[in-house]
Design a protein around this motif. Structure first.
Motif, PDB file in Angstrom:
ATOM      1  N   LEU A   1       1.215  11.774 -10.033  1.00  0.00           N
ATOM      2  CA  LEU A   1       0.401  12.993 -10.045  1.00  0.00           C
ATOM      3  C   LEU A   1       1.277  14.240 -10.085  1.00  0.00           C
ATOM      4  CD1 LEU A   1      -2.423  12.102  -7.496  1.00  0.00           C
ATOM      5  CD2 LEU A   1      -2.644  12.364  -9.966  1.00  0.00           C
ATOM      6  N   LEU A   2       2.335  14.244  -9.314  1.00  0.00           N
ATOM      7  CA  LEU A   2       3.232  15.396  -9.328  1.00  0.00           C
ATOM      8  C   LEU A   2       3.863  15.591 -10.699  1.00  0.00           C
ATOM      9  CD1 LEU A   2       5.080  15.188  -5.889  1.00  0.00           C
ATOM     10  CD2 LEU A   2       3.349  16.828  -6.590  1.00  0.00           C
ATOM     11  N   ALA A   3       4.266  14.470 -11.322  1.00  0.00           N
ATOM     12  CA  ALA A   3       4.867  14.574 -12.649  1.00  0.00           C
ATOM     13  C   ALA A   3       3.850  15.112 -13.662  1.00  0.00           C
ATOM     14  CB  ALA A   3       5.390  13.204 -13.089  1.00  0.00           C
ATOM     15  N   ALA A   4       2.602  14.622 -13.593  1.00  0.00           N
ATOM     16  CA  ALA A   4       1.575  15.103 -14.520  1.00  0.00           C
ATOM     17  C   ALA A   4       1.284  16.584 -14.312  1.00  0.00           C
ATOM     18  CB  ALA A   4       0.292  14.278 -14.343  1.00  0.00           C
ATOM     19  N   LEU A   5       1.184  17.006 -13.075  1.00  0.00           N
ATOM     20  CA  LEU A   5       0.934  18.425 -12.799  1.00  0.00           C
ATOM     21  C   LEU A   5       2.086  19.305 -13.279  1.00  0.00           C
ATOM     22  CD1 LEU A   5      -0.621  18.214  -9.220  1.00  0.00           C
ATOM     23  CD2 LEU A   5      -1.801  18.754 -11.350  1.00  0.00           C
ATOM     24  N   SER A   6       3.298  18.831 -13.109  1.00  0.00           N
ATOM     25  CA  SER A   6       4.442  19.627 -13.575  1.00  0.00           C
ATOM     26  C   SER A   6       4.444  19.739 -15.095  1.00  0.00           C
ATOM     27  CB  SER A   6       5.742  18.991 -13.090  1.00  0.00           C
ATOM     28  OG  SER A   6       5.891  17.691 -13.622  1.00  0.00           O
ATOM     29  N   ILE A   7       4.072  18.654 -15.785  1.00  0.00           N
ATOM     30  CA  ILE A   7       4.008  18.694 -17.251  1.00  0.00           C
ATOM     31  C   ILE A   7       2.928  19.668 -17.713  1.00  0.00           C
ATOM     32  CG2 ILE A   7       3.449  17.329 -19.298  1.00  0.00           C
ATOM     33  CD1 ILE A   7       4.766  14.937 -17.860  1.00  0.00           C
ATOM     34  N   ILE A   8       1.754  19.622 -17.057  1.00  0.00           N
ATOM     35  CA  ILE A   8       0.665  20.531 -17.436  1.00  0.00           C
ATOM     36  C   ILE A   8       1.062  21.983 -17.191  1.00  0.00           C
ATOM     37  CG2 ILE A   8      -1.691  21.220 -16.852  1.00  0.00           C
ATOM     38  CD1 ILE A   8      -2.241  18.243 -16.246  1.00  0.00           C
ATOM     39  N   ALA A   9       1.703  22.236 -16.043  1.00  0.00           N
ATOM     40  CA  ALA A   9       2.128  23.604 -15.742  1.00  0.00           C
ATOM     41  C   ALA A   9       3.147  24.100 -16.760  1.00  0.00           C
ATOM     42  CB  ALA A   9       2.713  23.665 -14.326  1.00  0.00           C
ATOM     43  N   THR A  10       4.062  23.241 -17.161  1.00  0.00           N
ATOM     44  CA  THR A  10       5.064  23.623 -18.159  1.00  0.00           C
ATOM     45  C   THR A  10       4.402  23.927 -19.498  1.00  0.00           C
ATOM     46  OG1 THR A  10       6.662  22.195 -17.039  1.00  0.00           O
ATOM     47  CG2 THR A  10       7.194  22.908 -19.281  1.00  0.00           C
ATOM     48  N   ALA A  11       3.416  23.100 -19.893  1.00  0.00           N
ATOM     49  CA  ALA A  11       2.714  23.339 -21.148  1.00  0.00           C
ATOM     50  C   ALA A  11       1.958  24.668 -21.116  1.00  0.00           C
ATOM     51  CB  ALA A  11       1.749  22.188 -21.422  1.00  0.00           C
ATOM     52  N   LEU A  12       1.321  24.989 -20.004  1.00  0.00           N
ATOM     53  CA  LEU A  12       0.615  26.270 -19.894  1.00  0.00           C
ATOM     54  C   LEU A  12       1.573  27.451 -19.985  1.00  0.00           C
ATOM     55  CD1 LEU A  12      -1.967  25.458 -17.073  1.00  0.00           C
ATOM     56  CD2 LEU A  12      -2.441  25.834 -19.491  1.00  0.00           C
ATOM     57  N   LEU A  13       2.720  27.324 -19.369  1.00  0.00           N
ATOM     58  CA  LEU A  13       3.700  28.415 -19.441  1.00  0.00           C
ATOM     59  C   LEU A  13       4.179  28.629 -20.872  1.00  0.00           C
ATOM     60  CD1 LEU A  13       5.806  27.747 -16.224  1.00  0.00           C
ATOM     61  CD2 LEU A  13       4.245  29.640 -16.630  1.00  0.00           C
ATOM     62  N   VAL A  14       4.442  27.528 -21.568  1.00  0.00           N
ATOM     63  CA  VAL A  14       4.889  27.650 -22.956  1.00  0.00           C
ATOM     64  C   VAL A  14       3.812  28.276 -23.819  1.00  0.00           C
ATOM     65  CG1 VAL A  14       5.563  26.306 -24.976  1.00  0.00           C
ATOM     66  CG2 VAL A  14       6.522  25.736 -22.741  1.00  0.00           C
ATOM     67  N   TRP A  15       2.546  27.876 -23.616  1.00  0.00           N
ATOM     68  CA  TRP A  15       1.444  28.427 -24.398  1.00  0.00           C
ATOM     69  C   TRP A  15       1.282  29.921 -24.124  1.00  0.00           C
ATOM     70  CZ3 TRP A  15      -3.332  30.420 -22.692  1.00  0.00           C
ATOM     71  CH2 TRP A  15      -4.251  30.675 -23.717  1.00  0.00           C
ATOM     72  N   LYS A  16       1.382  30.324 -22.869  1.00  0.00           N
ATOM     73  CA  LYS A  16       1.262  31.748 -22.541  1.00  0.00           C
ATOM     74  C   LYS A  16       2.385  32.559 -23.177  1.00  0.00           C
ATOM     75  CE  LYS A  16      -1.314  31.461 -18.213  1.00  0.00           C
ATOM     76  NZ  LYS A  16      -1.287  31.740 -16.752  1.00  0.00           N
TER      77      LYS A  16
ATOM     78  N   TYR B   1       0.829  -1.205   0.000  1.00  0.00           N
ATOM     79  CA  TYR B   1       0.000   0.000   0.000  1.00  0.00           C
ATOM     80  C   TYR B   1       0.862   1.254   0.000  1.00  0.00           C
ATOM     81  CZ  TYR B   1      -3.703  -3.286   1.282  1.00  0.00           C
ATOM     82  OH  TYR B   1      -4.573  -4.327   1.302  1.00  0.00           O
ATOM     83  N   GLY B   2       1.857   1.268   0.860  1.00  0.00           N
ATOM     84  CA  GLY B   2       2.719   2.449   0.923  1.00  0.00           C
ATOM     85  C   GLY B   2       3.435   2.700  -0.388  1.00  0.00           C
ATOM     86  N   ARG B   3       3.887   1.605  -1.004  1.00  0.00           N
ATOM     87  CA  ARG B   3       4.576   1.764  -2.284  1.00  0.00           C
ATOM     88  C   ARG B   3       3.629   2.261  -3.366  1.00  0.00           C
ATOM     89  NH1 ARG B   3       8.087  -3.010  -5.266  1.00  0.00           N
ATOM     90  NH2 ARG B   3       8.942  -1.729  -6.946  1.00  0.00           N
ATOM     91  N   ASP B   4       2.412   1.711  -3.390  1.00  0.00           N
ATOM     92  CA  ASP B   4       1.431   2.160  -4.391  1.00  0.00           C
ATOM     93  C   ASP B   4       1.080   3.630  -4.199  1.00  0.00           C
ATOM     94  OD1 ASP B   4       1.449  -0.385  -5.374  1.00  0.00           O
ATOM     95  OD2 ASP B   4      -0.375  -1.011  -4.328  1.00  0.00           O
ATOM     96  N   ILE B   5       0.911   4.034  -2.940  1.00  0.00           N
ATOM     97  CA  ILE B   5       0.590   5.441  -2.676  1.00  0.00           C
ATOM     98  C   ILE B   5       1.726   6.341  -3.123  1.00  0.00           C
ATOM     99  CG2 ILE B   5       0.187   7.123  -0.833  1.00  0.00           C
ATOM    100  CD1 ILE B   5      -1.319   4.889   0.654  1.00  0.00           C
ATOM    101  N   LEU B   6       2.957   5.913  -2.858  1.00  0.00           N
ATOM    102  CA  LEU B   6       4.112   6.717  -3.257  1.00  0.00           C
ATOM    103  C   LEU B   6       4.191   6.844  -4.773  1.00  0.00           C
ATOM    104  CD1 LEU B   6       6.678   8.217  -2.427  1.00  0.00           C
ATOM    105  CD2 LEU B   6       7.874   6.027  -2.476  1.00  0.00           C
ATOM    106  N   ILE B   7       3.957   5.720  -5.478  1.00  0.00           N
ATOM    107  CA  ILE B   7       4.008   5.764  -6.946  1.00  0.00           C
ATOM    108  C   ILE B   7       2.905   6.668  -7.489  1.00  0.00           C
ATOM    109  CG2 ILE B   7       3.701   4.369  -9.019  1.00  0.00           C
ATOM    110  CD1 ILE B   7       5.056   2.065  -7.513  1.00  0.00           C
ATOM    111  N   THR B   8       1.694   6.549  -6.935  1.00  0.00           N
ATOM    112  CA  THR B   8       0.583   7.388  -7.397  1.00  0.00           C
ATOM    113  C   THR B   8       0.869   8.862  -7.159  1.00  0.00           C
ATOM    114  OG1 THR B   8      -0.945   5.587  -6.868  1.00  0.00           O
ATOM    115  CG2 THR B   8      -1.895   7.774  -7.202  1.00  0.00           C
ATOM    116  N   PHE B   9       1.372   9.182  -5.980  1.00  0.00           N
ATOM    117  CA  PHE B   9       1.679  10.572  -5.657  1.00  0.00           C
ATOM    118  C   PHE B   9       2.754  11.124  -6.584  1.00  0.00           C
ATOM    119  CE2 PHE B   9       3.940  13.751  -3.029  1.00  0.00           C
ATOM    120  CZ  PHE B   9       2.892  14.633  -2.848  1.00  0.00           C
ATOM    121  N   THR B  10       3.777  10.324  -6.854  1.00  0.00           N
ATOM    122  CA  THR B  10       4.847  10.768  -7.758  1.00  0.00           C
ATOM    123  C   THR B  10       4.312  10.985  -9.165  1.00  0.00           C
ATOM    124  OG1 THR B  10       6.405   9.484  -6.430  1.00  0.00           O
ATOM    125  CG2 THR B  10       7.151  10.224  -8.593  1.00  0.00           C
TER     126      THR B  10
END
Length: 249
Positions: free
Chosen positions: A151-166, A140-149
């Motif tokens: 999500l963070l990677a996806a959010l960082s990619i989305i934020a980078t794409a928005l910055l480039v578009w702006k 469980y702990g490992r799955d939670i860690l992988i999921t959290f990581t």
């Protein structure tokens, strides 16, 4: 008579001393075991190297939580006395491994008891707690860690794409404004076009021009031009007046 009493007293004292040198100990006092696992019942026997105490019997048994006694194993021991070790006290371990535990009902206190010809000693017992499963490493702990990581990677990619578009959308407009500002700032004062005059200013300038024209006309009137008929009449009138003057003379 006194000598006989002395011999009897020494004999009884030796018996008491010999009996005081024997002991049974069990350590540790608590163990935790899993199902299908063997349990080692500790049993440390202390005795002197004498003919009387080198021969003994050991009994292993356990008492469950309901107080029921169950025999496990027993053995006979006849220890050989090494040369030169007579009457010396020694402690020896006689541990015994049980069969694999089959159920949680094997929980209880396991004893080791030693019997000599005239003395019986029992250990303090070892409480064995039997568990169905031990520590299981969950994922469980490992799955939670992988999921959290993730999500963070996806959010960082989305934020980078928005910055480039702006930057692509807003930066060209900002660059155009900066270029225009630089042109205005670098243009010399003479080359700067006059600001456009408002509509009222245009109308006022036209009115001023009309009034100026009227004033010039009033100050400098143009000579009046006579028509040809008027000139001939004036000449005739002059001639008549001149004729009348000659006649009067």
């Amino acid at each position: 008579m006194a000598s006989n009493l002395k011999v009897i007293f020494l004999f009884l004292w030796s018996l008491l001393c010999e009996g005081g040198d024997v002991n049974v100990q069990q350590n540790p006092l608590i163990q935790v075991a899993l199902l299908k696992e063997e349990v080692s019942i500790p049993c440390e026997v202390t005795f002197p190297y004498t003919l009387k105490y080198t021969k003994f019997s050991i009994f292993y048994y356990w008492i469950n939580l309901l107080g029921q006694k169950t025999s496990i194993y027993n053995r006979e021991e006849n220890v050989q006395i090494p040369p030169g070790e007579e009457n010396k006290t020694i402690a020896k371990s006689y541990n015994h491994k049980t069969m694999p535990l089959e159920s949680n009902f094997s929980t209880g206190t396991y004893y080791c008891e030693v019997q000599w010809s005239d003395i019986r000693k029992m250990g303090n017992g070892v409480f064995v707690l039997v568990r169905g499963t031990g520590y299981i490493e969950t994922s469980y702990g490992r799955d939670i860690l992988i999921t959290f990581t993730t999500l963070l990677a996806a959010l960082s990619i989305i934020a980078t794409a928005l910055l480039v578009w702006k930057r692509k959308v807003l930066c060209p407009k900002r660059n155009q404004l900066n270029i225009l500002r630089q042109k205005v700032e670098t243009r010399p004062p003479s080359a700067s076009p006059p600001p456009p005059s408002p509509v009222y200013d245009c109308l006022n300038s036209q009115q001023v021009e009309v009034y100026s024209v009227l004033e010039t006309n009033t100050k400098n009137p143009e000579p009046r031009r006579n028509h040809p008929g008027e000139t001939s009449k004036k000449q005739e009138a002059l001639e008549e007046s001149s004729d009348t003057l000659y006649e009067n003379i």
